[in-house]
Design an enzyme around this catalytic site. Structure first.
Site, PDB file in Angstrom:
ATOM      1  N   HIS A 111      36.462  45.243  30.684  1.00 52.61           N
ATOM      2  CA  HIS A 111      37.042  45.176  32.621  1.00 52.61           C
ATOM      3  C   HIS A 111      35.995  45.283  33.140  1.00 52.61           C
ATOM      4  O   HIS A 111      35.074  46.129  33.427  1.00 52.61           O
ATOM      5  CB  HIS A 111      38.709  46.341  32.702  1.00 52.61           C
ATOM      6  CG  HIS A 111      39.585  45.728  32.391  1.00 52.61           C
ATOM      7  ND1 HIS A 111      39.673  46.273  30.788  1.00 52.61           N
ATOM      8  CD2 HIS A 111      40.668  45.205  33.344  1.00 52.61           C
ATOM      9  CE1 HIS A 111      41.013  45.681  30.749  1.00 52.61           C
ATOM     10  NE2 HIS A 111      41.057  45.358  32.028  1.00 52.61           N
ATOM     11  N   ASN A 142      30.950  49.422  26.563  1.00 53.04           N
ATOM     12  CA  ASN A 142      32.554  49.037  27.036  1.00 53.04           C
ATOM     13  C   ASN A 142      32.817  50.705  26.970  1.00 53.04           C
ATOM     14  O   ASN A 142      33.800  51.326  27.677  1.00 53.04           O
ATOM     15  CB  ASN A 142      33.327  48.214  26.733  1.00 53.04           C
ATOM     16  CG  ASN A 142      34.318  47.905  27.331  1.00 53.04           C
ATOM     17  OD1 ASN A 142      34.169  47.566  28.566  1.00 53.04           O
ATOM     18  ND2 ASN A 142      35.464  47.651  26.937  1.00 53.04           N
ATOM     19  N   PHE A 249      23.728  43.243  48.761  1.00 52.93           N
ATOM     20  CA  PHE A 249      24.204  44.804  49.411  1.00 52.93           C
ATOM     21  C   PHE A 249      24.694  44.986  50.241  1.00 52.93           C
ATOM     22  O   PHE A 249      23.331  45.830  51.098  1.00 52.93           O
ATOM     23  CB  PHE A 249      24.461  45.835  47.492  1.00 52.93           C
ATOM     24  CG  PHE A 249      24.386  46.122  46.321  1.00 52.93           C
ATOM     25  CD1 PHE A 249      25.164  44.493  45.538  1.00 52.93           C
ATOM     26  CD2 PHE A 249      23.308  45.198  46.056  1.00 52.93           C
ATOM     27  CE1 PHE A 249      25.050  44.583  44.881  1.00 52.93           C
ATOM     28  CE2 PHE A 249      23.244  44.960  44.218  1.00 52.93           C
ATOM     29  CZ  PHE A 249      24.026  44.572  43.768  1.00 52.93           C
TER      30      PHE A 249
END
Length: 270
Positions: A111, A142, A249
């Site tokens: 995710h 992860n 960003f």
């Protein structure tokens, strides 16, 4: 074929405090800007949902970036236990990754915007399992560093009562998996900004007092053998990540605030 931009529309939920169920709203998920200038093209396709926003790359089958806003009120006990979900909302002709692309690949379905940041209801949690929000991650990445930093961010907003603005993604290519040739990123990255306390929008508060915003940027190699490594070992700056990813960003901020946030390197000890 002309590709139609996807915009998900939901009822807005009004709220006044960071601890309220306020931030699972489409308009809150990309408040710092659109890092890749994503739009309607297959190589940089903008998806905006109540839970998160992202720029999807059809050729790679993964997002360039995913952005979302996190508050303590966005977290609950909603739990989705089904398979990961092919994103059928993508226009015809775009790559639609399947659950099977990851099966027996040696990689987790990682995710970007995590389930536990969006589990106030089952439906919100389920939306994080759409495969446009997923990248191949080594289990040690992860389940170790990545999971630990996700928990840290949730604890941060719970302990301060302030929102955290988060972006994550991957860059580089370490091969592909599955029949849909899903790209395996060489690195995963994440930026978390603890918004200064006060009134007004997050952008207003950061622009007014950028030095009071805490910026934590991580670059994590997508490799085995790092499960127990502290996430603080991978702290970098948003400016460095910007150079590596080609993204821009914090474009919604004024120039002074943006410069401050891009160059702030957190110690990981606050």
């Amino acid at each position: 074929m002309k590709l139609t931009r996807l915009v998900c529309v939901v009822s807005l939920v009004a709220a006044t405090t960071a601890s309220s169920f306020a931030f699972i709203i489409t308009s809150y998920q990309m408040v710092l800007g659109n890092p890749s200038g994503a739009g309607s093209g297959a190589s940089n396709y903008l998806i905006q949902r109540p839970q998160y926003a992202l720029g999807y790359v059809s050729s790679s089958g993964i997002p360039k970036w995913v952005a979302w806003s996190l508050s303590s009120g966005d977290q609950g006990s909603g739990r989705y236990d089904g398979n990961f979900i092919t994103d059928t909302s993508l226009p015809a002709g775009m790559k639609r990754v399947t659950h099977a692309d990851y099966t027996n690949s040696g990689f987790d379905r990682g995710h970007m915007s995590p389930n536990a940041d969006r589990n106030i209801t089952l439906d919100h949690a389920k939306q994080t399992f759409l495969l446009t929000n997923i990248q191949p991650q080594r289990p040690d990445n992860n389940q170790g560093i990545w999971a630990n930093f996700e928990t840290y961010c949730r604890n941060l907003t719970n302990s301060t009562g302030r929102e955290v603005l988060i972006m994550s993604g991957g860059y580089g290519s370490a091969g592909t998996i599955g029949t849909n040739s899903v790209t395996v990123p060489t690195y995963n990255w994440k930026i978390a900004i603890l918004v200064p306390a006060g009134s007004g929008s997050p952008i207003t508060r950061i622009n007014a007092n950028p030095s009071a915003a805490r910026v934590i940027a991580l670059r994590v190699p997508n490799v085995a053998g790092i499960r127990t490594t502290p996430w603080t070992n991978y702290i970098t700056t948003a400016s460095s990540l910007q150079g590596s990813t080609g993204l821009s960003f914090f474009t919604a901020l004024n120039s002074a605030a943006r410069t401050t946030l891009l160059n702030d390197q957190d110690t990981g000890t606050n």
